[in-house]
Write an enzyme that holds these catalytic residues in place. Structure first.
Site, PDB file in Angstrom:
ATOM      1  N   TYR A   1       0.862  -1.194   0.000  1.00  0.00           N
ATOM      2  CA  TYR A   1       0.000   0.000   0.000  1.00  0.00           C
ATOM      3  C   TYR A   1       0.891   1.234   0.000  1.00  0.00           C
ATOM      4  O   TYR A   1       1.840   1.313   0.773  1.00  0.00           O
ATOM      5  CB  TYR A   1      -0.906   0.026   1.237  1.00  0.00           C
ATOM      6  CG  TYR A   1      -2.370  -0.029   0.851  1.00  0.00           C
ATOM      7  CD1 TYR A   1      -2.921   0.983   0.062  1.00  0.00           C
ATOM      8  CD2 TYR A   1      -3.182  -1.088   1.234  1.00  0.00           C
ATOM      9  CE1 TYR A   1      -4.253   0.926  -0.330  1.00  0.00           C
ATOM     10  CE2 TYR A   1      -4.509  -1.145   0.837  1.00  0.00           C
ATOM     11  CZ  TYR A   1      -5.037  -0.134   0.058  1.00  0.00           C
ATOM     12  OH  TYR A   1      -6.346  -0.192  -0.327  1.00  0.00           O
TER      13      TYR A   1
ATOM     14  N   GLU B   1      -0.507   4.807  -0.644  1.00  0.00           N
ATOM     15  CA  GLU B   1      -1.307   6.012  -0.924  1.00  0.00           C
ATOM     16  C   GLU B   1      -0.445   7.254  -0.743  1.00  0.00           C
ATOM     17  O   GLU B   1       0.350   7.333   0.186  1.00  0.00           O
ATOM     18  CB  GLU B   1      -2.515   6.069   0.019  1.00  0.00           C
ATOM     19  CG  GLU B   1      -3.624   5.130  -0.405  1.00  0.00           C
ATOM     20  CD  GLU B   1      -4.828   5.171   0.531  1.00  0.00           C
ATOM     21  OE1 GLU B   1      -4.749   5.832   1.578  1.00  0.00           O
ATOM     22  OE2 GLU B   1      -5.833   4.524   0.200  1.00  0.00           O
TER      23      GLU B   1
ATOM     24  N   ASP C   1      -5.684  13.718 -25.150  1.00  0.00           N
ATOM     25  CA  ASP C   1      -5.674  12.325 -24.708  1.00  0.00           C
ATOM     26  C   ASP C   1      -5.010  11.533 -25.832  1.00  0.00           C
ATOM     27  O   ASP C   1      -5.624  11.259 -26.864  1.00  0.00           O
ATOM     28  CB  ASP C   1      -7.115  11.864 -24.468  1.00  0.00           C
ATOM     29  CG  ASP C   1      -7.216  10.386 -24.113  1.00  0.00           C
ATOM     30  OD1 ASP C   1      -6.199   9.667 -24.229  1.00  0.00           O
ATOM     31  OD2 ASP C   1      -8.317   9.953 -23.730  1.00  0.00           O
TER      32      ASP C   1
ATOM     33  N   THR D   1      -2.975   6.251 -22.139  1.00  0.00           N
ATOM     34  CA  THR D   1      -2.853   4.905 -21.596  1.00  0.00           C
ATOM     35  C   THR D   1      -1.379   4.519 -21.761  1.00  0.00           C
ATOM     36  O   THR D   1      -0.629   5.187 -22.480  1.00  0.00           O
ATOM     37  CB  THR D   1      -3.693   3.880 -22.370  1.00  0.00           C
ATOM     38  OG1 THR D   1      -3.300   3.934 -23.738  1.00  0.00           O
ATOM     39  CG2 THR D   1      -5.185   4.162 -22.265  1.00  0.00           C
TER      40      THR D   1
ATOM     41  N   LYS E   1      -1.117   0.762 -25.130  1.00  0.00           N
ATOM     42  CA  LYS E   1      -1.432   0.711 -26.563  1.00  0.00           C
ATOM     43  C   LYS E   1      -0.106   0.802 -27.329  1.00  0.00           C
ATOM     44  O   LYS E   1       0.729  -0.069 -27.156  1.00  0.00           O
ATOM     45  CB  LYS E   1      -2.458   1.785 -26.899  1.00  0.00           C
ATOM     46  CG  LYS E   1      -3.793   1.506 -26.145  1.00  0.00           C
ATOM     47  CD  LYS E   1      -4.879   2.516 -26.383  1.00  0.00           C
ATOM     48  CE  LYS E   1      -6.105   2.162 -25.527  1.00  0.00           C
ATOM     49  NZ  LYS E   1      -7.157   3.188 -25.610  1.00  0.00           N
TER      50      LYS E   1
ATOM     51  N   ARG F   1      -1.137  -2.428 -18.670  1.00  0.00           N
ATOM     52  CA  ARG F   1      -2.401  -1.681 -18.718  1.00  0.00           C
ATOM     53  C   ARG F   1      -2.352  -0.588 -17.673  1.00  0.00           C
ATOM     54  O   ARG F   1      -2.106  -0.858 -16.502  1.00  0.00           O
ATOM     55  CB  ARG F   1      -3.589  -2.590 -18.398  1.00  0.00           C
ATOM     56  CG  ARG F   1      -3.694  -3.842 -19.209  1.00  0.00           C
ATOM     57  CD  ARG F   1      -5.091  -4.434 -19.119  1.00  0.00           C
ATOM     58  NE  ARG F   1      -5.972  -3.635 -19.915  1.00  0.00           N
ATOM     59  CZ  ARG F   1      -6.010  -3.679 -21.250  1.00  0.00           C
ATOM     60  NH1 ARG F   1      -5.247  -4.518 -21.922  1.00  0.00           N
ATOM     61  NH2 ARG F   1      -6.820  -2.885 -21.915  1.00  0.00           N
TER      62      ARG F   1
END
Ligand SMILES: *Cc1c(COP(=O)(O)O)cnc(C)c1O
Length: 424
Positions: A47, A49, A193, A219, A222, A228
């Site tokens: 974790y 954060e 984008d 992203t 691609k 991903r």
């Protein structure tokens, strides 16, 4: 080593499918072994954060360094000075930007989904169309091209707070400089984008959104050929124009608002295993071999578009500048849905796609989208593209003939099965 037999078997089937088929989905790619290894690493247990050096959890000293390397490499790759590598996906990156830059009900202006845009650019079924007031620009019916002056007229009419450029199925380049002029004229922020062409942009094969666009999202899976995920970048930080102040009454920087838009705005803990995989992919993209790869992606798309055109297929806008093309099948008596199904039986994976001014429903469509990033990662060259066009043509013409589709599938497997999934 996966000991869960049920899942292991299914992964084995998927492995076989990926190896034996021709992957022409424009948004897919194959990652390197080291990207995959990082994505499956023990960093998944952590974790973290917050941001490197500013976490809400202890024990982050190693993931801090991983995440900082990912940020630094990404900034180098795109000439950015600020980046956030935590978005879990492209949609998450866009959600974070909109949360940071907009108030509910604000007008936004994006590229029409039915002309090649993306759901997160204002579609009524997406948060972006539900929380904000979406307006759209599209392509011209005759040319299949965006007319930048019509975008200007629309922007002056609807006075958006955010103009979004970028697409999922537009095969031509973007005039970021003109869009920035338009954004300045109407007092709007400009976001690009670049989810689809990011790898071609990073290697100088397409116009660069910096310094024109205030914010760039993408992203990473691609053309960029990473795990991903999503990213947000700026070439230069600036005080937020919305007038949002901190408790001391000082204007907050855009970067701090974007960081907050990711966490705690739209996400909890970052995926540090995926961030490690992103760092590796960005490192790969900085290598000369990756430039060679993106040049081949573009050369393959050009060759495939030419071979399809020679067989009487109508490519929207008449060709391609990037890695993909949108094909109108109305003159071939085959719907997008039927073509997708037929090609699938022939081990050729594509997606049906709306064409601009489509009269068929989104579940049927009149077109298909083809892209070359994945087949180029498998090592295919321009010399293979005519054979691929021939298979596609045969499958579409014989879309009702299962025996013909099966025999195409055997030819496809014979070419593809011996090839590795990833060639640097
Ligand atoms: C693929 C894509 C996205 C969404 O990416 P996900 O990772 O699937 O959420 C966003 N914008 C554009 C333009 C895309 O092509």
């Amino acid at each position: 080593m996966i000991r869960d037999h049920e899942i292991a078997q299914l992964i084995q089937h998927e492995d076989q499918r990926q190896r034996s088929g021709l992957e022409l989905i424009a948004s897919e790619n194959y990652v390197s072994e080291q990207v995959m290894a990082a994505a499956g690493s023990i960093l998944t247990n952590k974790y973290a954060e917050g941001l490197p050096g500013k976490r809400y959890y202890g024990g982050c000293e190693w993931v801090d360094r991983v995440e900082q390397i990912a940020i630094d490499r990404l900034c180098q790759l795109f000439g950015a000075t600020w980046a956030n590598v935590q978005p879990h996906s492209g949609a998450q990156a866009n959600a974070a930007v909109m949360l940071a830059a907009l108030q509910p009900g604000d007008a936004i202006l994006g590229f029409d989904l039915s002309h090649g845009g993306h759901l997160t650019h204002g579609s009524p079924v997406n948060f972006s169309g539900k929380l904000y007031k979406p307006h759209f620009y599209g392509v011209e019916e005759e040319s299949g091209l965006i007319d930048w002056e019509k975008v200007a007229i629309k922007a002056h009419e609807v006075r958006p707070k955010l103009i979004i450029c970028g697409a999922s199925a537009y095969s031509r380049d973007w005039n970021y400089a003109r869009l920035r002029q338009i954004a300045d004229e109407v007092g709007s922020l400009l976001m690009a984008d670049i989810s689809h062409p990011s790898g071609l942009i990073a290697t100088g094969l397409l116009n660069h959104p910096f310094p024109h666009c205030h914010i760039v999202t993408s992203t990473t899976h691609k053309t960029l050929r990473g795990p991903r995920g999503g990213i947000i970048m700026m070439s230069k930080d600036f005080p937020n124009p919305m007038g949002i102040v901190n408790p001391k009454g000082e204007l907050r920087s855009m970067s701090s608002l974007l960081d907050s838009g990711v966490f705690p705005g739209t996400q909890g803990g970052p995926l540090e295993h995926i961030i490690a995989a992103k760092a590796i992919a960005f490192g790969e993209a900085l290598e000369p071999a990756y430039h060679k790869y993106t040049r081949q992606v573009k050369a393959n798309a050009l060759a495939l578009a030419l071979s399809m055109t020679q067989r009487g297929y109508q490519i929207i806008s008449g060709g391609t500048d990037n890695h993909l093309m949108l094909i109108n099948l109305r003159n071939k008596s085959c719907t997008g849905k039927a073509a997708e199904l037929a090609l699938g039986k022939a081990h050729i994976t594509i997606n049906k796609n709306m064409v601009p001014f489509d009269t068929a429903s989104p579940m049927i469509t009149s077109g298909i989208r083809l892209g070359t990033p994945a087949i180029t990662s498998r090592g295919l060259k321009e010399s293979h593209m005519d054979q691929i066009a021939e298979w596609i043509d045969r499958a579409i013409l014989g879309h009702d003939n299962d025996a013909a589709l099966k025999s195409i599938g055997q030819e496809v497997c014979a070419l593809m099965e011996p090839l590795p999934l990833f060639v640097a």
